[in-house]
Design a protein around this motif. Sequence first.
Motif, PDB file in Angstrom:
ATOM      1  N   PHE A 118      -5.672  -2.193 -18.794  1.00 32.85           N
ATOM      2  CA  PHE A 118      -7.238  -2.453 -18.824  1.00 32.85           C
ATOM      3  C   PHE A 118      -7.903  -1.259 -19.428  1.00 32.85           C
ATOM      4  O   PHE A 118      -8.814  -1.314 -20.315  1.00 32.85           O
ATOM      5  N   LEU A 119      -7.655  -0.142 -18.930  1.00 33.89           N
ATOM      6  CA  LEU A 119      -8.335   1.143 -19.256  1.00 33.89           C
ATOM      7  C   LEU A 119      -7.831   1.414 -20.768  1.00 33.89           C
ATOM      8  O   LEU A 119      -8.824   1.881 -21.665  1.00 33.89           O
ATOM      9  N   GLU A 120      -6.970   1.133 -21.213  1.00 39.26           N
ATOM     10  CA  GLU A 120      -6.317   1.230 -22.722  1.00 39.26           C
ATOM     11  C   GLU A 120      -7.197   0.252 -23.331  1.00 39.26           C
ATOM     12  O   GLU A 120      -7.634   0.766 -24.572  1.00 39.26           O
ATOM     13  N   VAL A 121      -7.512  -0.666 -22.997  1.00 39.06           N
ATOM     14  CA  VAL A 121      -8.142  -1.587 -24.132  1.00 39.06           C
ATOM     15  C   VAL A 121      -9.656  -1.183 -23.929  1.00 39.06           C
ATOM     16  O   VAL A 121     -10.067  -1.231 -25.152  1.00 39.06           O
TER      17      VAL A 121
ATOM     18  N   ARG B  94      -9.952   1.367 -26.290  1.00 40.65           N
ATOM     19  CA  ARG B  94      -9.749   1.208 -27.859  1.00 40.65           C
ATOM     20  C   ARG B  94     -11.141   0.626 -28.229  1.00 40.65           C
ATOM     21  O   ARG B  94     -11.644   0.700 -29.370  1.00 40.65           O
ATOM     22  N   LEU B  95     -11.736  -0.380 -27.540  1.00 38.06           N
ATOM     23  CA  LEU B  95     -13.117  -0.957 -27.844  1.00 38.06           C
ATOM     24  C   LEU B  95     -14.079   0.336 -27.946  1.00 38.06           C
ATOM     25  O   LEU B  95     -14.800   0.206 -28.898  1.00 38.06           O
ATOM     26  N   LYS B  96     -13.910   1.266 -26.985  1.00 44.64           N
ATOM     27  CA  LYS B  96     -14.960   2.475 -27.127  1.00 44.64           C
ATOM     28  C   LYS B  96     -15.044   2.958 -28.562  1.00 44.64           C
ATOM     29  O   LYS B  96     -16.003   3.310 -29.107  1.00 44.64           O
ATOM     30  N   LYS B  97     -13.699   3.151 -28.985  1.00 41.93           N
ATOM     31  CA  LYS B  97     -13.608   3.742 -30.441  1.00 41.93           C
ATOM     32  C   LYS B  97     -14.116   3.117 -31.527  1.00 41.93           C
ATOM     33  O   LYS B  97     -14.650   3.719 -32.505  1.00 41.93           O
ATOM     34  N   LYS B  98     -13.949   1.612 -31.404  1.00 44.70           N
ATOM     35  CA  LYS B  98     -14.567   0.803 -32.140  1.00 44.70           C
ATOM     36  C   LYS B  98     -15.860   0.741 -32.228  1.00 44.70           C
ATOM     37  O   LYS B  98     -16.709   0.663 -33.246  1.00 44.70           O
ATOM     38  N   LEU B  99     -16.500   1.102 -31.200  1.00 44.95           N
ATOM     39  CA  LEU B  99     -18.202   1.041 -30.866  1.00 44.95           C
ATOM     40  C   LEU B  99     -18.841   2.214 -31.243  1.00 44.95           C
ATOM     41  O   LEU B  99     -20.029   2.321 -31.396  1.00 44.95           O
ATOM     42  N   LYS B 100     -17.982   3.312 -31.366  1.00 41.35           N
ATOM     43  CA  LYS B 100     -18.502   4.788 -31.678  1.00 41.35           C
ATOM     44  C   LYS B 100     -19.073   4.822 -33.256  1.00 41.35           C
ATOM     45  O   LYS B 100     -18.485   4.088 -34.340  1.00 41.35           O
ATOM     46  N   ASP B 101     -20.129   5.175 -33.461  1.00 43.40           N
ATOM     47  CA  ASP B 101     -20.684   5.477 -34.813  1.00 43.40           C
ATOM     48  C   ASP B 101     -20.350   6.795 -35.366  1.00 43.40           C
ATOM     49  O   ASP B 101     -20.711   7.905 -34.959  1.00 43.40           O
ATOM     50  N   PRO B 102     -19.510   6.788 -36.480  1.00 42.67           N
ATOM     51  CA  PRO B 102     -18.966   7.863 -36.884  1.00 42.67           C
ATOM     52  C   PRO B 102     -20.160   8.928 -37.551  1.00 42.67           C
ATOM     53  O   PRO B 102     -19.849  10.297 -37.732  1.00 42.67           O
ATOM     54  N   ASN B 103     -21.182   8.248 -37.727  1.00 42.97           N
ATOM     55  CA  ASN B 103     -22.284   8.952 -38.563  1.00 42.97           C
ATOM     56  C   ASN B 103     -23.054   9.528 -37.749  1.00 42.97           C
ATOM     57  O   ASN B 103     -23.910  10.075 -38.046  1.00 42.97           O
ATOM     58  N   ASP B 104     -23.099   8.876 -36.327  1.00 40.04           N
ATOM     59  CA  ASP B 104     -23.972   9.698 -35.359  1.00 40.04           C
ATOM     60  C   ASP B 104     -23.368   9.827 -34.046  1.00 40.04           C
ATOM     61  O   ASP B 104     -23.082   9.242 -33.223  1.00 40.04           O
ATOM     62  N   PRO B 105     -22.861  11.295 -34.017  1.00 38.51           N
ATOM     63  CA  PRO B 105     -21.914  11.428 -32.742  1.00 38.51           C
ATOM     64  C   PRO B 105     -22.515  11.612 -31.458  1.00 38.51           C
ATOM     65  O   PRO B 105     -22.129  11.712 -30.494  1.00 38.51           O
TER      66      PRO B 105
ATOM     67  N   THR C  70      -2.305  12.984 -15.727  1.00 42.43           N
ATOM     68  CA  THR C  70      -1.520  11.812 -16.310  1.00 42.43           C
ATOM     69  C   THR C  70      -2.302  11.066 -17.096  1.00 42.43           C
ATOM     70  O   THR C  70      -1.658  10.707 -18.225  1.00 42.43           O
ATOM     71  N   LEU C  71      -3.975  11.048 -16.971  1.00 39.93           N
ATOM     72  CA  LEU C  71      -4.557  10.442 -18.180  1.00 39.93           C
ATOM     73  C   LEU C  71      -4.319  11.115 -19.465  1.00 39.93           C
ATOM     74  O   LEU C  71      -4.352  10.552 -20.544  1.00 39.93           O
ATOM     75  N   ARG C  72      -4.174  12.448 -19.499  1.00 39.90           N
ATOM     76  CA  ARG C  72      -4.118  13.134 -20.772  1.00 39.90           C
ATOM     77  C   ARG C  72      -2.775  12.796 -21.393  1.00 39.90           C
ATOM     78  O   ARG C  72      -2.703  12.787 -22.684  1.00 39.90           O
ATOM     79  N   MET C  73      -1.793  12.786 -20.516  1.00 41.48           N
ATOM     80  CA  MET C  73      -0.412  12.644 -20.936  1.00 41.48           C
ATOM     81  C   MET C  73      -0.380  11.210 -21.598  1.00 41.48           C
ATOM     82  O   MET C  73       0.511  11.100 -22.395  1.00 41.48           O
ATOM     83  N   TRP C  74      -0.956  10.252 -20.920  1.00 47.44           N
ATOM     84  CA  TRP C  74      -0.992   8.838 -21.666  1.00 47.44           C
ATOM     85  C   TRP C  74      -2.116   8.709 -22.766  1.00 47.44           C
ATOM     86  O   TRP C  74      -2.025   7.757 -23.552  1.00 47.44           O
TER      87      TRP C  74
END
Length: 147
Positions: free
Chosen positions: A47-50, A53-64, A90-94
């Motif tokens: 669930f954290l992985e999902v 992934r959703l957070k990455k899609k919602l990020k605006d590459p033009n506005d960090p 553990t989180l980092r290795m995942w």
Amino acid sequence: LRVAFDGDAVLFSNESERVFKRGLQAFLEHEEEKVKDPMNQGLFKTFLEVLERLKKKLKDPNDPYKKCPIRTYLVTSRDGGCGGYRAFNTLRMWGLRVDEAVFLGGSKKGPTLEKIRPHIFFDDQQSHVEAALKVGTVACHVPISSE
């Protein structure tokens, strides 16, 4: 959307929690010995992985500086020593991250949840679920796996 997770038996396996049942000293020795070894996954790792992934899609590459509308939290009874390091390792290795992590060192979770005000909180301990409910947080009990 603010989502908070407990660590052991939720994001991570219940291995360390089983060791803790033998006593605090056994837990501390176990975590120091295994500090560089990642834990096995718990029921809510995917669930954290999902969410990530959703957070990455919602990020605006033009506005960090634009904030993502999803925030994730690790709220754990682990302390900031070897136990906390092992959780981060553990989180980092995942390849996963959380926006904020709170290492309570055995303190009650209710006051922290009251400050974070997550929309939902997942924990395997019924007492932590009840504490969350008392401060107005929707909380879900995660059954401990029998690994």
